[in-house]
Design a protein around this motif. Structure first.
Motif, PDB file in Angstrom:
ATOM      1  N   ARG A   1      36.888  41.357  38.917  1.00 40.50           N
ATOM      2  CA  ARG A   1      36.803  42.045  40.419  1.00 40.50           C
ATOM      3  C   ARG A   1      37.600  43.266  40.580  1.00 40.50           C
ATOM      4  O   ARG A   1      37.020  44.210  41.436  1.00 40.50           O
ATOM      5  CB  ARG A   1      36.971  40.855  41.513  1.00 40.50           C
ATOM      6  CG  ARG A   1      36.107  39.484  41.141  1.00 40.50           C
ATOM      7  CD  ARG A   1      34.704  39.722  41.129  1.00 40.50           C
ATOM      8  NE  ARG A   1      34.436  40.168  39.933  1.00 40.50           N
ATOM      9  CZ  ARG A   1      33.979  39.182  38.887  1.00 40.50           C
ATOM     10  NH1 ARG A   1      34.180  38.054  39.059  1.00 40.50           N
ATOM     11  NH2 ARG A   1      33.377  39.666  37.841  1.00 40.50           N
ATOM     12  N   SER A   2      38.931  42.973  40.233  1.00 40.99           N
ATOM     13  CA  SER A   2      39.913  44.106  40.599  1.00 40.99           C
ATOM     14  C   SER A   2      39.403  45.394  39.978  1.00 40.99           C
ATOM     15  O   SER A   2      39.470  46.604  40.477  1.00 40.99           O
ATOM     16  CB  SER A   2      41.122  43.915  40.204  1.00 40.99           C
ATOM     17  OG  SER A   2      41.559  42.598  41.170  1.00 40.99           O
ATOM     18  N   LEU A   3      39.138  45.371  38.789  1.00 41.20           N
ATOM     19  CA  LEU A   3      38.481  46.527  37.866  1.00 41.20           C
ATOM     20  C   LEU A   3      37.485  47.159  38.421  1.00 41.20           C
ATOM     21  O   LEU A   3      37.328  48.457  38.537  1.00 41.20           O
ATOM     22  CB  LEU A   3      38.565  46.225  36.454  1.00 41.20           C
ATOM     23  CG  LEU A   3      39.769  45.915  35.547  1.00 41.20           C
ATOM     24  CD1 LEU A   3      39.573  45.566  34.091  1.00 41.20           C
ATOM     25  CD2 LEU A   3      40.818  46.997  35.432  1.00 41.20           C
ATOM     26  N   GLU A   4      36.506  46.282  38.951  1.00 41.01           N
ATOM     27  CA  GLU A   4      35.206  46.892  39.372  1.00 41.01           C
ATOM     28  C   GLU A   4      35.735  47.674  40.815  1.00 41.01           C
ATOM     29  O   GLU A   4      35.135  48.642  41.044  1.00 41.01           O
ATOM     30  CB  GLU A   4      34.310  45.489  39.925  1.00 41.01           C
ATOM     31  CG  GLU A   4      33.511  44.979  38.574  1.00 41.01           C
ATOM     32  CD  GLU A   4      33.054  43.491  39.087  1.00 41.01           C
ATOM     33  OE1 GLU A   4      32.479  43.621  40.137  1.00 41.01           O
ATOM     34  OE2 GLU A   4      33.283  42.634  38.074  1.00 41.01           O
ATOM     35  N   ALA A   5      36.485  47.008  41.549  1.00 44.80           N
ATOM     36  CA  ALA A   5      36.961  47.763  42.847  1.00 44.80           C
ATOM     37  C   ALA A   5      37.611  49.143  42.243  1.00 44.80           C
ATOM     38  O   ALA A   5      37.591  50.157  42.954  1.00 44.80           O
ATOM     39  CB  ALA A   5      37.858  46.795  43.563  1.00 44.80           C
ATOM     40  N   ALA A   6      38.608  49.008  41.408  1.00 41.71           N
ATOM     41  CA  ALA A   6      39.347  50.340  41.209  1.00 41.71           C
ATOM     42  C   ALA A   6      38.414  51.564  40.459  1.00 41.71           C
ATOM     43  O   ALA A   6      38.756  52.607  40.622  1.00 41.71           O
ATOM     44  CB  ALA A   6      40.498  49.747  39.943  1.00 41.71           C
ATOM     45  N   GLU A   7      37.252  50.886  40.093  1.00 45.68           N
ATOM     46  CA  GLU A   7      36.068  52.135  39.486  1.00 45.68           C
ATOM     47  C   GLU A   7      35.562  52.908  40.770  1.00 45.68           C
ATOM     48  O   GLU A   7      35.435  54.027  40.568  1.00 45.68           O
ATOM     49  CB  GLU A   7      35.018  51.260  38.866  1.00 45.68           C
ATOM     50  CG  GLU A   7      35.309  50.883  37.637  1.00 45.68           C
ATOM     51  CD  GLU A   7      35.592  52.107  36.626  1.00 45.68           C
ATOM     52  OE1 GLU A   7      34.512  52.987  36.655  1.00 45.68           O
ATOM     53  OE2 GLU A   7      36.553  51.979  35.873  1.00 45.68           O
ATOM     54  N   VAL A   8      35.445  52.104  41.928  1.00 43.51           N
ATOM     55  CA  VAL A   8      34.902  52.821  43.123  1.00 43.51           C
ATOM     56  C   VAL A   8      35.914  53.523  44.009  1.00 43.51           C
ATOM     57  O   VAL A   8      35.740  54.360  44.869  1.00 43.51           O
ATOM     58  CB  VAL A   8      34.137  51.957  43.877  1.00 43.51           C
ATOM     59  CG1 VAL A   8      32.923  51.377  43.058  1.00 43.51           C
ATOM     60  CG2 VAL A   8      34.635  50.687  44.634  1.00 43.51           C
ATOM     61  N   LEU A   9      37.195  52.733  44.069  1.00 41.86           N
ATOM     62  CA  LEU A   9      38.168  53.340  44.767  1.00 41.86           C
ATOM     63  C   LEU A   9      38.470  54.969  44.688  1.00 41.86           C
ATOM     64  O   LEU A   9      38.695  55.601  45.880  1.00 41.86           O
ATOM     65  CB  LEU A   9      39.433  52.822  44.821  1.00 41.86           C
ATOM     66  CG  LEU A   9      39.144  51.331  45.303  1.00 41.86           C
ATOM     67  CD1 LEU A   9      40.196  50.225  44.876  1.00 41.86           C
ATOM     68  CD2 LEU A   9      39.385  51.315  46.835  1.00 41.86           C
TER      69      LEU A   9
END
Lengths: 323, 344
Positions: free
Chosen positions: A214-222
């Motif tokens: 979930r964190s890596l997915e978020a880090a992709e869009v941030l």
């Protein structure tokens, strides 16, 4: 070679059983059935009844037998089908495996590995969706590890097997489908160190297991919002490698902790408290925390999804911390 | 036809059985005094009255056999060969104790004699004993594991689980059930729908029988029969050893649940008194021999107490040592062979 998490677990298990003569696997449905999650599929046929042992549905007996066999010189790998059933073996894990070395004044080590699946996300309702690895991490004497990547799924067991003390491996049931390219040769995993899975400069996200994804997915869009997030996979929940995340926080000055366990008294609380104690003067903002809603996990998909941390929640929490 | 109680027991062994029971008895009696004097703290569960069980079982045990006991473990530890000094020092919480003062009365451990505790959770030692037996089976030895526990454990799920697993896998483990009639203060019939413990064990396909646990020769003979079978691959055996504790459950127990007359009637069956009388009657123990033995035993206990008194406490700097192994773990069994590493 391309492997999924399940195949990686199987490869690591097969490797361990073949290369450590004293190792054997025991647990419910690990043999004839091939493992509830098909992790040990084919191993009974290949390695025989002595190395791959189906047990009765007696978690306390076969975990305790693993403890005894370990003290007797063997290297048992005990599979508990899921963390939910490990509660039936809690006496053995907590009162024996975790205490015997210390209580015996250093005389009896327990070189035991216990593997179990953990986690929610598959609409299995409250009794099959626990994430109790943080809870086990409360107990001195145990080593708690959580493979979140395909490489860790394959390599952690070998390192755990070489550990002279009890190691509990929490394999996340919702990660069985993830894939990765791995070298042919199995690479052992350093269980003493957390891993920086994505470097970043503006905030440190400390997580493990499903939370890593979930964190890596978020880090992709941030980056679209001009935020560079560093994502750290704890890998080992006990003992915590605080050096890695404290060093990161010293650079990013902000931290968010993401976990699948419940918030109150969770492993995230421990990490956040450590950052507060050790890195207070490095921080530009209060430490953020994301965890599962404090409810028994419901069956209905929308309710389960609402209870668990999603990538959007991580994005929102990062925004709040970064300000 | 009655069987001669001395059948198969020569004079030296007959005397040794008496001496073992007496050593345990005197040790326990001193523990009472030392507890009152606050030299021993924590929980203290005494074995007085049950000595024939530990002594009779130990008569057939070898150094390579493993023993797992309960919180009422002084007798088993002494019978397995743990030194009285180390046991007493453990109660005094001294670093010279068999668990370095970390376990106390309920948690005696000794790698050298393969004594695996001292488990204070009722039923908690049963699966561990099965695992120790599994290791022997795996290694192809004829060593066995012995698990001593009280009849209260029979109500625990861990008992049922372990009986099934041990029988299913034909593990060389002796389940020595010391039926002293009370699980703490609850009589067997107040907690069990079926009080026939042998029938319960039989239901798992296990060989089982009852033994007079106040008769050291009977315990010895039964253990011999069980171990001979187990060492030859005959699988686990359950023994119900009918015994009685002359003292309360622990030093905290006001003993309200038993009639004084019941206690007195069991004391008439004191295993030491009876065995001594038999040996004197047969001329194995001459006049004055018992008193001489008793003086030697008292001297041994006194020596253990003096040793415990003089010993040091573990330094506080070692408090966190051995939460995890530090490479110094002195257990041959768990780390006998190096783990294969390097080239994977």
């Amino acid at each position: 070679m391309k492997l999924d998490y399940r195949a990686a677990l199987r490869d690591g298990l097969r490797h361990a059983l073949i290369n450590e003569p004293r190792a054997f696997l025991m647990g419910e449905d690990v043999g004839a059935y091939g493992g509830c999650f098909a992790v040990s599929l084919g191993l009974l046929e290949e390695l025989g009844e002595n190395k791959v042992r189906d047990t009765p549905l007696s978690e306390s007996a076969f975990v305790g037998a693993g403890i005894g066999a370990a003290m007797g010189g063997l290297r048992p790998i005990v599979e508990i089908m899921t963390v939910n059933f490990s509660l039936l073996a809690l006496d053995q894990i907590m009162n024996n495996a975790a205490t015997l070395l210390h209580m015996s004044g250093g005389q009896f080590a327990v070189p035991l590995v216990i593997r179990m699946t953990t986690g929610a996300g598959r609409q299995l309702a409250a009794q099959h969706s626990h994430s109790l690895e943080g809870w086990y991490a409360h107990i001195p004497g145990l080593r708690i590890v959580a493979p979140a990547t395909v490489a860790d799924a394959r390599g952690m067991l070998w390192t755990a097997l070489a550990d002279p003390d009890p190691v509990l491996i929490f394999e996340h049931a919702a990660l069985f489908g993830i894939t990765d390219d791995l070298p042919e040769e199995l690479e052992p995993v350093d269980l003493d160190r957390a891993a920086v899975r994505r470097p970043g400069t503006d905030i440190t996200i400390v997580t493990y297991g499903s939370g890593l994804h979930r964190s890596l997915e978020a880090a992709e869009v941030l980056p679209g919002e001009g935020i560079s997030a560093e994502v750290i996979d704890l890998r080992t929940l006990r003992p915590l490698d605080s050096d890695t995340y404290l060093e990161s926080v010293a650079r990013t000055h902000r931290a968010l902790v993401v976990e699948e366990g419940w918030r109150t008294g969770g492993i995230g609380a421990e990490v956040a408290a450590q950052i507060g104690e050790e890195a207070f003067w490095d921080l530009d903002a209060p430490v953020g925390r994301l965890a599962t809603a404090e409810v028994p996990i419901p069956y209905a998909q929308h309710l389960e999804a609402a209870a668990l941390v999603q990538a959007d929640d991580v994005v929102a929490a990062v925004r709040a911390v970064v300000g | 036809m009655s069987i001669d109680p001395l059948e198969g027991i020569d004079a030296p062994e007959a005397v040794a059985l008496l001496e073992m029971m007496l050593r345990i008895r005197r040790f326990e009696e001193h523990c009472v005094e030392l507890y009152s004097a606050a030299k021993i703290r924590g929980f203290l569960h005494l074995y007085v009255g049950e000595e024939a069980v530990a002594a009779g079982i130990a008569a057939h045990l070898r150094p390579d056999d493993a023993v797992v006991a309960t919180y009422r473990d002084h007798g088993h530890a002494i019978a397995k060969g743990v030194g009285m000094r180390a046991v007493m020092a453990e109660m005094f919480a001294k670093v010279t104790g068999c668990s370095r003062g970390r376990g106390g009365s309920m948690h005696l451990f000794d790698a050298a004699t393969r004594f695996y505790g001292g488990n204070a959770i009722v039923g908690g030692g049963l699966p561990v004993a099965a695992g120790l037996a599994l290791a022997e089976q795996w290694n192809g030895t004829d060593a066995v594991a012995v698990c001593c526990f009280g009849e209260g454990a029979v109500a625990e799920g861990e008992w049922h689980e372990t009986m099934n697993l041990a029988s299913l896998w034909n593990l060389p483990v002796l389940f020595a059930c010391e039926n002293n009639l009370y699980a703490m203060g609850t009589a067997l019939a107040r907690s069990e729908a079926e009080v026939d413990l042998v029938a319960k064990a039989n239901s798992y396909g296990m060989t089982a029988w009852s033994v007079d646990g106040m008769d050291v020769a009977a315990v010895r003979a039964a253990t011999g029969r069980a171990l001979t079978s187990m060492r030859a691959g005959g699988g686990p055996v359950f023994l119900e050893l009918r015994t009685y504790r002359f003292r309360a459950h622990s030093m905290y127990d006001p003993d309200r649940y038993r009639d004084k007359s019941e206690i007195e009637s069991w004391k008439q069956r004191d295993p030491i008194t009876h065995w001594r009388a038999l040996l004197e009657e047969r001329g194995i123990l001459g006049e004055g021999a018992f008193d001489e033995m008793d003086r030697a035993v008292e001297a041994e206990v006194d020596d253990a107490i003096a040793f415990a008194e003089e010993s040091e406490l573990e330094p506080v700097s070692e408090l966190t040592r051995w939460v995890y192994s530090d490479g110094s773990t002195a257990v041959a069994s768990a780390s006998a062979a190096p783990v294969k590493g390097g080239a994977l």
